[in-house]
Design an enzyme around this catalytic site. Structure first.
Site, short mmCIF file in Angstrom:
data_model
loop_
_atom_site.label_atom_id
_atom_site.label_comp_id
_atom_site.label_asym_id
_atom_site.label_seq_id
_atom_site.Cartn_x
_atom_site.Cartn_y
_atom_site.Cartn_z
N ASN A 1 -9.08 -0.51 3.85
CA ASN A 1 -9.13 -1.12 2.52
C ASN A 1 -7.99 -2.09 2.26
O ASN A 1 -7.97 -2.78 1.24
CB ASN A 1 -9.16 -0.04 1.42
N THR B 1 -2.87 0.03 -4.71
CA THR B 1 -3.42 1.31 -4.27
C THR B 1 -4.82 1.55 -4.79
O THR B 1 -5.26 0.92 -5.76
CB THR B 1 -2.48 2.45 -4.76
N GLY B 2 -5.49 2.47 -4.16
CA GLY B 2 -6.79 2.89 -4.66
C GLY B 2 -6.68 3.90 -5.78
O GLY B 2 -7.67 4.22 -6.44
N ASP C 1 0.85 -1.18 0.00
CA ASP C 1 0.00 0.00 0.00
C ASP C 1 0.90 1.25 0.00
O ASP C 1 2.07 1.18 0.36
CB ASP C 1 -0.88 -0.03 1.25
N ASP D 1 -2.02 -0.57 6.05
CA ASP D 1 -2.34 0.12 7.30
C ASP D 1 -3.81 0.48 7.47
O ASP D 1 -4.27 0.72 8.59
CB ASP D 1 -1.52 1.41 7.42
N LYS E 1 -8.37 -5.22 -2.93
CA LYS E 1 -6.95 -5.37 -3.23
C LYS E 1 -6.58 -6.86 -3.30
O LYS E 1 -5.76 -7.26 -4.13
CB LYS E 1 -6.10 -4.65 -2.20
N ASP F 1 -0.18 5.22 0.90
CA ASP F 1 -0.37 6.16 2.02
C ASP F 1 -0.38 5.45 3.37
O ASP F 1 -1.11 4.49 3.58
CB ASP F 1 -1.68 6.92 1.82
#
Length: 275
Positions: free
Chosen positions: A222, A42-43, A8, A219, A196, A10
Site C-alpha cells: 500500500n 498510514t492506513g 509509513d 515498505d 497514500k 508498520d
C-alpha cells in the site's frame, strides 16, 4: 530541497516491537525544527496513532497526518479533516455481499469506530488484535445509514485462508476499488483512486509544496503509490520486493533506524549544505 517527508508506520518508522527508536525520534525532531513537514501516512485512523504523534511531538498547529491510506488528511492538533473521500453506503452493501460469498469477516471503519458486521459464522475477525486502540461496535447491515461516514472496509483473518479467498475475488472489484493487502493477514478495500499518494498530493497542494520537494518512506504494497509519486521514494531494506524495485533509493531496515538514516542523508545534510 525536501520540504515534506511522508512516513509509513508498520515496518517503516516502527521497529519490530512497534516502537519508535530514539534515533528516529531525534532525527525527525531535527527535521521538524528545520521547517520540514513530517507527516505520518498510514492506513489507521487518527485515534490509533495519537500515541506516536505524542512521541514525535507532532501535535502542534501546522502538523498533519494522512490516515485511512489517503482517505483523510487531518490536522494533528484538532483532528480537523481538511480533505476527505469516504465510501458510499452502497459500497458497504456490495462488499458485504462479497464477504458473504468468500465466507470471511468484514469490518467497516467509520472514523475511530470499527463497525463489525456478522458475515461469517465460522471465522472471527482478527482486526481487534491488530488495532486494540480503536472502539469496536457490533452492528447489523440494516442499521447502517447514509448519515454515517465510511472510510474503508477490511478483512482480517488467518493469512493462509485469506490468500486462498483473495484468489476468488472477481476482477470487477479491482476495477471498482483499491484492493490492497496491507499486512499478511489484512486485506483492505478503499474507493478507487484513494491511495497514500492521493492524500499526499492533496496536502502538498494545500501547503504549496511541489512533488519534487516530497520524500516518502515505506515498505508494503500500500506504500507503492506514494513511493512512485514522490520526488524521492525510499524503500526500507525490509520492504517487499516490488517496493524496493520501484523506489529511488533503499535505506536500512526498520530495526536499524532506516528512517533516520534516510532523513539524515536526503533531508538534513542538503539543508546544512545550503546554509
Amino acid at each position: 530541497m525536501i520540504k515534506l517527508v511522508a512516513i509509513d508506520l508498520d515496518g517503516t518508522l516502527l521497529d519490530s516491537k512497534k516502537e519508535i527508536s530514539a534515533r528516529n525520534k531525534a532525527v525527525l525532531a531535527q527535521a521538524k525544527a528545520a521547517g520540514v513537514k513530517v507527516v505520518l501516512c498510514t492506513g489507521r485512523p487518527l485515534a490509533a496513532i495519537e500515541g506516536y504523534l505524542e512521541t514525535l511531538d507532532l501535535r502542534d498547529n501546522g502538523d498533519y497526518s494522512i490516515t485511512f491510506n489517503g482517505g483523510l488528511v487531518q490536522k494533528n492538533d484538532t483532528g480537523e479533516i481538511i480533505e476527505k473521500n469516504p465510501m458510499p453506503l452502497e459500497d458497504i452493501h456490495i462488499l458485504h455481499g462479497l464477504a458473504k460469498t468468500l465466507n470471511v469477516p468484514l469490518d467497516i471503519l467509520s472514523d475511530g469506530i470499527v463497525l463489525q458486521l456478522p458475515v461469517s459464522k465460522e471465522y472471527t475477525s482478527l482486526y481487534s488484535q491488530l488495532n486494540n486502540l480503536l472502539t469496536f461496535e457490533p452492528v447489523e447491515l440494516v442499521q447502517l445509514t447514509t448519515e454515517r461516514i465510511y472510510n474503508k472496509a477490511v478483512v482480517a483473518i488467518d493469512e493462509d485462508y485469506l490468500d486462498e479467498q483473495i484468489k476468488k475475488i472477481p476482477s470487477e472489484f479491482y476495477e471498482k476499488y483499491e484492493v490492497i493487502k496491507t499486512r499478511s493477514n489484512l486485506l483492505e478495500f478503499m474507493p478507487k483512486g484513494i491511495t497514500k499518494a492521493y492524500g499526499i498530493s492533496l496536502l502538498a497542494k494545500d501547503l504549496n509544496i511541489k512533488q519534487e520537494e516530497i520524500m516518502t518512506i515505506g515498505d508494503e504494497e500500500n506504500d507503492l503509490p506514494m513511493i512512485e509519486y514522490a520526488g524521492l521514494g525510499v524503500a526500507m531494506e525490509n520492504a517487499v520486493p516490488r517496493v524496493k524495485e520501484l523506489a529511488d533509493v533503499i535505506t536500512d531496515t526498520n530495526d536499524n533506524d532506516g528512517v533516520a538514516k534516510a532523513v539524515e542523508k536526503f533531508v538534513l545534510e542538503p539543508l546544512k549544505g545550503g546554509n
